[in-house]
Scaffold this active site. Sequence first.
Site, mmCIF file in Angstrom:
data_model
loop_
_atom_site.group_PDB
_atom_site.id
_atom_site.type_symbol
_atom_site.label_atom_id
_atom_site.label_comp_id
_atom_site.label_asym_id
_atom_site.label_seq_id
_atom_site.Cartn_x
_atom_site.Cartn_y
_atom_site.Cartn_z
ATOM 1 N N SER A 76 24.096 60.376 6.189
ATOM 2 C CA SER A 76 23.414 61.604 6.545
ATOM 3 C C SER A 76 22.782 62.255 5.303
ATOM 4 O O SER A 76 21.877 61.688 4.700
ATOM 5 C CB SER A 76 24.385 62.549 7.266
ATOM 6 O OG SER A 76 23.706 63.610 7.883
ATOM 7 N N ASP A 123 21.793 59.499 18.068
ATOM 8 C CA ASP A 123 22.107 60.469 17.021
ATOM 9 C C ASP A 123 21.423 61.795 17.358
ATOM 10 O O ASP A 123 20.195 61.873 17.394
ATOM 11 C CB ASP A 123 21.614 59.942 15.669
ATOM 12 C CG ASP A 123 22.122 60.747 14.490
ATOM 13 O OD1 ASP A 123 22.381 61.956 14.654
ATOM 14 O OD2 ASP A 123 22.252 60.165 13.394
ATOM 15 N N HIS A 135 25.880 60.122 15.680
ATOM 16 C CA HIS A 135 25.804 60.419 14.242
ATOM 17 C C HIS A 135 27.111 59.992 13.580
ATOM 18 O O HIS A 135 27.966 60.818 13.246
ATOM 19 C CB HIS A 135 25.544 61.912 14.044
ATOM 20 C CG HIS A 135 25.108 62.284 12.655
ATOM 21 N ND1 HIS A 135 23.904 61.877 12.125
ATOM 22 C CD2 HIS A 135 25.713 63.024 11.686
ATOM 23 C CE1 HIS A 135 23.784 62.362 10.889
ATOM 24 N NE2 HIS A 135 24.870 63.051 10.602
#
Length: 205
Positions: free
Chosen positions: A104, A153, A185
């Site tokens: 991320s 996600d 995610h």
Amino acid sequence: MTISQNAFLAILLHGVGSNGDDLEPLGKSWQARVPNVTFVSPNAPERCDFSSGYQWFSVAGVTPENRPARVSAARPAFDAVISSIVEEHGFSDKLDRVVFVGFSQGTIMSLDAVASGRWPVAGVIGFSGRLASEKPLTPAKDTKILLVHGTSDSVIPSWETEKAETELKALGMQVETVIEPGLGHTISIGGADRACGFLETLVKA
């Protein structure tokens, strides 16, 4: 510090609101397959705005328009963390044996580090991220990149990885992508296995 001739260093870079401990198990799970790799999983330099974890840059009020400037503003602190680790482990003049593994926001900072040309490392493995760097970009073109992203996600859409692939390849970089149907995610077992295979290839090159 004296390091062996085939040694590598992998720096695991967590997402916003997390900490280094969250990614440490990933390195441990890969260790048997890449015994010549030292894994280090630091905390980002700032306390997170909204949790007890850490952040590479604030996402409070972040927009597509202001995100690149925030990434640029985060570079000095990011570079300080990386420089300290690289120096401590004896890789200051061996960046071709250093790999960034991001998740991320950690992926955002890893891609920025190589796309800006600041860190000509051997490779970047990026999960669930995006390229959010200010232009123009002057990348380290020898860096090999693997990007992994899930189609479900809800935090960073998977098209961001496809967009990053297109932009980085246009700059002459070597990029592979894995788009995982239905994954949110997170890092899947399959994605982690593919990433470890990519890392194996890097360290045996």
